[in-house]
Design a protein around this motif. Structure first.
Motif, PDB file in Angstrom:
ATOM      1  N   GLY A  30       0.823  -1.211   0.000  1.00  0.00           N
ATOM      2  CA  GLY A  30       0.000   0.000   0.000  1.00  0.00           C
ATOM      3  C   GLY A  30       0.853   1.255   0.000  1.00  0.00           C
ATOM      4  O   GLY A  30       0.538   2.233  -0.694  1.00  0.00           O
ATOM      5  N   GLY A  31       1.946   1.233   0.773  1.00  0.00           N
ATOM      6  CA  GLY A  31       2.856   2.372   0.784  1.00  0.00           C
ATOM      7  C   GLY A  31       3.489   2.595  -0.574  1.00  0.00           C
ATOM      8  O   GLY A  31       3.685   3.739  -1.003  1.00  0.00           O
ATOM      9  N   GLY A  32       3.797   1.497  -1.276  1.00  0.00           N
ATOM     10  CA  GLY A  32       4.346   1.608  -2.625  1.00  0.00           C
ATOM     11  C   GLY A  32       3.351   2.248  -3.582  1.00  0.00           C
ATOM     12  O   GLY A  32       3.724   3.083  -4.415  1.00  0.00           O
ATOM     13  N   VAL A  33       2.077   1.878  -3.446  1.00  0.00           N
ATOM     14  CA  VAL A  33       1.032   2.466  -4.296  1.00  0.00           C
ATOM     15  C   VAL A  33       0.899   3.961  -4.011  1.00  0.00           C
ATOM     16  O   VAL A  33       0.795   4.780  -4.926  1.00  0.00           O
ATOM     17  N   LEU A  34       0.923   4.331  -2.731  1.00  0.00           N
ATOM     18  CA  LEU A  34       0.831   5.746  -2.369  1.00  0.00           C
ATOM     19  C   LEU A  34       2.045   6.524  -2.882  1.00  0.00           C
ATOM     20  O   LEU A  34       1.905   7.662  -3.362  1.00  0.00           O
ATOM     21  N   ALA A  35       3.228   5.918  -2.795  1.00  0.00           N
ATOM     22  CA  ALA A  35       4.431   6.568  -3.313  1.00  0.00           C
ATOM     23  C   ALA A  35       4.331   6.750  -4.819  1.00  0.00           C
ATOM     24  O   ALA A  35       4.689   7.807  -5.358  1.00  0.00           O
ATOM     25  N   ASN A  74      15.620  -3.071 -12.218  1.00  0.00           N
ATOM     26  CA  ASN A  74      16.435  -4.231 -11.836  1.00  0.00           C
ATOM     27  C   ASN A  74      17.447  -3.852 -10.763  1.00  0.00           C
ATOM     28  O   ASN A  74      17.703  -4.623  -9.825  1.00  0.00           O
ATOM     29  N   TYR A  75      18.034  -2.650 -10.905  1.00  0.00           N
ATOM     30  CA  TYR A  75      18.983  -2.174  -9.882  1.00  0.00           C
ATOM     31  C   TYR A  75      18.265  -1.985  -8.551  1.00  0.00           C
ATOM     32  O   TYR A  75      18.769  -2.404  -7.499  1.00  0.00           O
ATOM     33  N   ALA A  76      17.103  -1.349  -8.590  1.00  0.00           N
ATOM     34  CA  ALA A  76      16.348  -1.101  -7.358  1.00  0.00           C
ATOM     35  C   ALA A  76      15.946  -2.424  -6.701  1.00  0.00           C
ATOM     36  O   ALA A  76      16.061  -2.587  -5.479  1.00  0.00           O
ATOM     37  N   GLU A  77      15.485  -3.364  -7.520  1.00  0.00           N
ATOM     38  CA  GLU A  77      15.060  -4.662  -6.982  1.00  0.00           C
ATOM     39  C   GLU A  77      16.230  -5.420  -6.370  1.00  0.00           C
ATOM     40  O   GLU A  77      16.108  -5.981  -5.279  1.00  0.00           O
ATOM     41  N   SER A  78      17.369  -5.444  -7.065  1.00  0.00           N
ATOM     42  CA  SER A  78      18.538  -6.157  -6.538  1.00  0.00           C
ATOM     43  C   SER A  78      19.035  -5.491  -5.260  1.00  0.00           C
ATOM     44  O   SER A  78      19.510  -6.170  -4.343  1.00  0.00           O
ATOM     45  N   THR A  79      18.916  -4.155  -5.178  1.00  0.00           N
ATOM     46  CA  THR A  79      19.320  -3.441  -3.971  1.00  0.00           C
ATOM     47  C   THR A  79      18.474  -3.868  -2.782  1.00  0.00           C
ATOM     48  O   THR A  79      18.987  -4.118  -1.688  1.00  0.00           O
ATOM     49  N   VAL A  80      17.170  -3.964  -3.003  1.00  0.00           N
ATOM     50  CA  VAL A  80      16.264  -4.362  -1.929  1.00  0.00           C
ATOM     51  C   VAL A  80      16.510  -5.813  -1.517  1.00  0.00           C
ATOM     52  O   VAL A  80      16.503  -6.145  -0.323  1.00  0.00           O
ATOM     53  N   MET A  81      16.751  -6.681  -2.506  1.00  0.00           N
ATOM     54  CA  MET A  81      16.865  -8.110  -2.229  1.00  0.00           C
ATOM     55  C   MET A  81      18.184  -8.501  -1.565  1.00  0.00           C
ATOM     56  O   MET A  81      18.241  -9.464  -0.809  1.00  0.00           O
ATOM     57  N   ARG A  82      19.260  -7.765  -1.859  1.00  0.00           N
ATOM     58  CA  ARG A  82      20.569  -8.234  -1.407  1.00  0.00           C
ATOM     59  C   ARG A  82      21.031  -7.630  -0.083  1.00  0.00           C
ATOM     60  O   ARG A  82      22.113  -7.947   0.393  1.00  0.00           O
ATOM     61  N   ASN A  85      19.663  -4.027   5.314  1.00  0.00           N
ATOM     62  CA  ASN A  85      19.583  -2.680   5.858  1.00  0.00           C
ATOM     63  C   ASN A  85      18.252  -2.055   5.459  1.00  0.00           C
ATOM     64  O   ASN A  85      17.974  -1.877   4.273  1.00  0.00           O
ATOM     65  N   ARG A  86      17.448  -1.720   6.440  1.00  0.00           N
ATOM     66  CA  ARG A  86      16.089  -1.267   6.161  1.00  0.00           C
ATOM     67  C   ARG A  86      16.072   0.051   5.385  1.00  0.00           C
ATOM     68  O   ARG A  86      15.271   0.227   4.459  1.00  0.00           O
ATOM     69  N   ASN A  87      16.949   0.985   5.738  1.00  0.00           N
ATOM     70  CA  ASN A  87      16.966   2.267   5.037  1.00  0.00           C
ATOM     71  C   ASN A  87      17.312   2.088   3.563  1.00  0.00           C
ATOM     72  O   ASN A  87      16.716   2.717   2.685  1.00  0.00           O
ATOM     73  N   THR A  88      18.293   1.212   3.279  1.00  0.00           N
ATOM     74  CA  THR A  88      18.674   0.939   1.895  1.00  0.00           C
ATOM     75  C   THR A  88      17.529   0.281   1.142  1.00  0.00           C
ATOM     76  O   THR A  88      17.280   0.580  -0.029  1.00  0.00           O
ATOM     77  N   GLN A  89      16.813  -0.612   1.814  1.00  0.00           N
ATOM     78  CA  GLN A  89      15.653  -1.259   1.193  1.00  0.00           C
ATOM     79  C   GLN A  89      14.583  -0.233   0.837  1.00  0.00           C
ATOM     80  O   GLN A  89      14.005  -0.281  -0.258  1.00  0.00           O
ATOM     81  N   TYR A  90      14.340   0.703   1.721  1.00  0.00           N
ATOM     82  CA  TYR A  90      13.329   1.723   1.452  1.00  0.00           C
ATOM     83  C   TYR A  90      13.746   2.635   0.304  1.00  0.00           C
ATOM     84  O   TYR A  90      12.906   3.045  -0.518  1.00  0.00           O
ATOM     85  N   LEU A  91      15.025   2.961   0.227  1.00  0.00           N
ATOM     86  CA  LEU A  91      15.516   3.775  -0.881  1.00  0.00           C
ATOM     87  C   LEU A  91      15.329   3.046  -2.211  1.00  0.00           C
ATOM     88  O   LEU A  91      14.921   3.640  -3.214  1.00  0.00           O
ATOM     89  N   GLY A  92      15.645   1.735  -2.218  1.00  0.00           N
ATOM     90  CA  GLY A  92      15.451   0.932  -3.425  1.00  0.00           C
ATOM     91  C   GLY A  92      13.984   0.857  -3.819  1.00  0.00           C
ATOM     92  O   GLY A  92      13.634   0.960  -5.009  1.00  0.00           O
ATOM     93  N   PHE A  93      13.120   0.679  -2.829  1.00  0.00           N
ATOM     94  CA  PHE A  93      11.671   0.617  -3.080  1.00  0.00           C
ATOM     95  C   PHE A  93      11.185   1.949  -3.654  1.00  0.00           C
ATOM     96  O   PHE A  93      10.387   1.992  -4.607  1.00  0.00           O
ATOM     97  N   ALA A  94      11.648   3.061  -3.072  1.00  0.00           N
ATOM     98  CA  ALA A  94      11.243   4.382  -3.551  1.00  0.00           C
ATOM     99  C   ALA A  94      11.707   4.613  -4.990  1.00  0.00           C
ATOM    100  O   ALA A  94      10.967   5.165  -5.818  1.00  0.00           O
ATOM    101  N   LEU A  95      12.930   4.185  -5.293  1.00  0.00           N
ATOM    102  CA  LEU A  95      13.451   4.319  -6.655  1.00  0.00           C
ATOM    103  C   LEU A  95      12.597   3.517  -7.625  1.00  0.00           C
ATOM    104  O   LEU A  95      12.294   3.979  -8.739  1.00  0.00           O
TER     105      LEU A  95
END
Length: 232
Positions: A30-35, A74-82, A85-95
């Protein structure tokens, strides 16, 4: 309980842990949809950005845009998956959400301009969320592991990319049935991602799980809009 890389595997977690994981995962979807909606609104405030995105839909430029989109996502997804670190995951999700918002500009612009408002988008959104909920429910009801459909999905996506490339290079419209087929493929992806969430992830992997579901949801939304536009 079993631990894998110091994480509790969800399938071996307690009912309370599973419920908490599901709540966090779908809250992040839901947060992704709002973003996505916020980024879309923000991008549409700048006419130059809209015109640039529209100009990129012509001929080989659309291939460049698709290529850039795939690289960024693909970069954002790989960043989140690998990373854990929660902050890095959120940055990848936002990207990822931003890239989705940008590539949606031409489709949303056309839907609004040529159908006289946002009614079509609203209907497409309702249908998309309904399909998403229904397909996800299949996994929770049957409790089956749908990992076996991965090979079929991979092959389907490669065929789809080939058809899109051929359509751009040779100038033919892929038509309604391609959109219907892509909706089916997106539905399969939702089924697979939900299954992965239930059977493969750890209790702290709610951001990667949410990103996989969000990606499939946006793919479905794109082609539901296409189907609605082909009817109008």
């Amino acid at each position: 309980m079993e631990n894998y890389d110091n994480k509790i595997i969800l399938s071996q977690a307690t009912d309370q842990e599973r419920v908490a994981f599901y709540k966090k995962t779908y809250a992040h979807v839901g947060g992704g949809v709002l973003a996505f909606l916020f980024f879309e609104w923000l991008l549409f405030q700048n006419a130059n950005i809209v015109l640039f995105a529209l100009s990129m839909t012509q001929g080989y430029r659309w291939l460049l845009m698709l290529g850039g989109f795939m690289l960024i996502t693909n970069y954002a997804e790989s960043t989140v998956m690998r990373t854990s670190n929660r902050n890095t995951q959120y940055l990848g999700f936002a990207l990822y959400a931003f890239a989705q918002a940008f590539i949606f500009i031409p489709l949303i612009f056309i839907a609004i301009e040529y159908t006289g408002g946002t009614a079509l988008l609203e209907k497409a959104g309702i249908v998309t969320l309904g399909l998403f909920a229904g397909i996800s429910a299949i996994v929770f009801i049957t409790k089956k592991d749908f990992s076996f459909i991965r090979a079929g999905l991979t092959m389907g996506f490669f065929i789809a990319i080939g058809l899109i490339l051929a359509g751009v290079l040779f100038g033919f419209d892929l038509g309604l049935w391609f959109s219907v087929g892509m909706c089916a493929l997106a539905g399969g992806s939702i089924l697979y991602q939900t299954s992965q969430m239930v059977h493969k992830y750890g209790t702290e992997d709610y951001v990667p799980a949410a990103l996989g579901l969000f990606a499939s949801l946006m793919l479905l939304f794109w082609y539901v809009i296409q189907i609605f536009m082909s009817r109008d």
